[in-house]
Design a protein around this motif. Structure first.
Motif, short mmCIF file in Angstrom:
data_model
loop_
_atom_site.label_atom_id
_atom_site.label_comp_id
_atom_site.label_asym_id
_atom_site.label_seq_id
_atom_site.Cartn_x
_atom_site.Cartn_y
_atom_site.Cartn_z
N GLU A 112 -43.06 -43.82 16.35
CA GLU A 112 -43.48 -45.13 15.86
C GLU A 112 -44.30 -45.88 16.90
O GLU A 112 -45.29 -46.53 16.57
CB GLU A 112 -42.27 -45.95 15.44
N ARG A 113 -43.91 -45.79 18.17
CA ARG A 113 -44.66 -46.46 19.24
C ARG A 113 -46.07 -45.88 19.35
O ARG A 113 -47.04 -46.60 19.50
CB ARG A 113 -43.94 -46.34 20.57
N ALA A 114 -46.17 -44.55 19.28
CA ALA A 114 -47.48 -43.91 19.35
C ALA A 114 -48.33 -44.32 18.15
O ALA A 114 -49.50 -44.70 18.30
CB ALA A 114 -47.34 -42.39 19.41
N ALA A 115 -47.76 -44.27 16.95
CA ALA A 115 -48.50 -44.61 15.74
C ALA A 115 -48.94 -46.07 15.74
O ALA A 115 -50.02 -46.41 15.23
CB ALA A 115 -47.66 -44.30 14.50
N VAL A 117 -50.13 -47.81 17.98
CA VAL A 117 -51.39 -48.04 18.71
C VAL A 117 -52.47 -47.04 18.29
O VAL A 117 -53.48 -46.89 18.96
CB VAL A 117 -51.18 -48.01 20.25
N GLY A 118 -52.24 -46.36 17.16
CA GLY A 118 -53.22 -45.42 16.63
C GLY A 118 -53.14 -44.03 17.24
O GLY A 118 -54.07 -43.24 17.12
N GLY A 119 -52.03 -43.72 17.89
CA GLY A 119 -51.86 -42.43 18.54
C GLY A 119 -50.96 -41.49 17.76
O GLY A 119 -50.57 -41.76 16.63
N ALA A 120 -50.63 -40.39 18.40
CA ALA A 120 -49.79 -39.37 17.78
C ALA A 120 -48.84 -38.80 18.83
O ALA A 120 -49.15 -38.82 20.03
CB ALA A 120 -50.64 -38.25 17.19
N LEU A 121 -47.71 -38.29 18.36
CA LEU A 121 -46.71 -37.73 19.26
C LEU A 121 -46.13 -36.48 18.64
O LEU A 121 -45.89 -36.42 17.43
CB LEU A 121 -45.60 -38.76 19.49
N HIS A 122 -45.92 -35.48 19.47
CA HIS A 122 -45.25 -34.25 19.06
C HIS A 122 -44.12 -34.00 20.04
O HIS A 122 -44.29 -34.18 21.25
CB HIS A 122 -46.21 -33.07 19.06
N ALA A 123 -42.97 -33.57 19.53
CA ALA A 123 -41.83 -33.26 20.39
C ALA A 123 -41.11 -32.04 19.86
O ALA A 123 -41.00 -31.85 18.64
CB ALA A 123 -40.87 -34.46 20.42
N GLY A 124 -40.65 -31.21 20.78
CA GLY A 124 -39.88 -30.04 20.37
C GLY A 124 -39.57 -29.14 21.55
O GLY A 124 -40.00 -29.37 22.67
N PRO A 125 -38.79 -28.09 21.25
CA PRO A 125 -38.42 -27.14 22.30
C PRO A 125 -39.66 -26.44 22.83
O PRO A 125 -40.62 -26.19 22.10
CB PRO A 125 -37.50 -26.14 21.60
#
Length: 143
Positions: A112-115, A117-125
């Protein structure tokens, strides 16, 4: 443990990447040795919303590492280019337990924080173990 209140009535300034060294020192003192690597030339000033989002994403990713990684180390990689800040926060730990629900509140908050400001986030192993969070935040907020 590492979070600070985003209370608008607080007398403290909003945190940003300029306070990252202090955050990493606290994380290391809490038992997760962490290093910072920076590439590119940071702009003279960051948009306040982007600066705060970047700091909070790093903060939450490291908090998750402390909670879930077990004995591990962590790295915060920041890359500046003309258009965006790229963040990669990685740890060498075991990652979340299989019983941990995917996409916990921390991951949702980082996305949500990334979005915001118009950004994107990916998280995973990670492929070789550990857990990785990657965020791309535009230097000019689009929202």
């Amino acid at each position: 443990m590492l979070r600070q209140v985003d209370d608008p009535e607080s007398n403290q300034p909003q945190p940003g990447l300029s306070r990252l060294d202090a955050l990493v020192a606290g994380v290391s003192a809490a038992g997760l040795p962490t290093t910072i690597a920076t590439t590119g030339q940071p702009p003279s000033t960051l948009p306040p919303a982007v600066d705060l989002a970047a700091y909070r994403i790093v903060q939450e990713a490291l908090t998750n590492s402390i909670r879930h990684a077990g004995p591990a180390t962590a790295t915060v990689q920041i890359n500046y280019d003309q258009r965006e800040i790229s963040l990669q926060i990685s740890d060498t730990g075991r990652g979340p337990a299989p019983s941990t629900p995917a996409g916990g509140h921390g991951l949702i908050g980082m996305r949500e924080r990334a979005a915001a400001v118009g950004g994107a986030l990916h998280a995973g192993p990670g492929h070789g173990g550990g857990f990785h969070v990657t965020a791309h935040l535009p230097l000019k907020a689009t929202r």
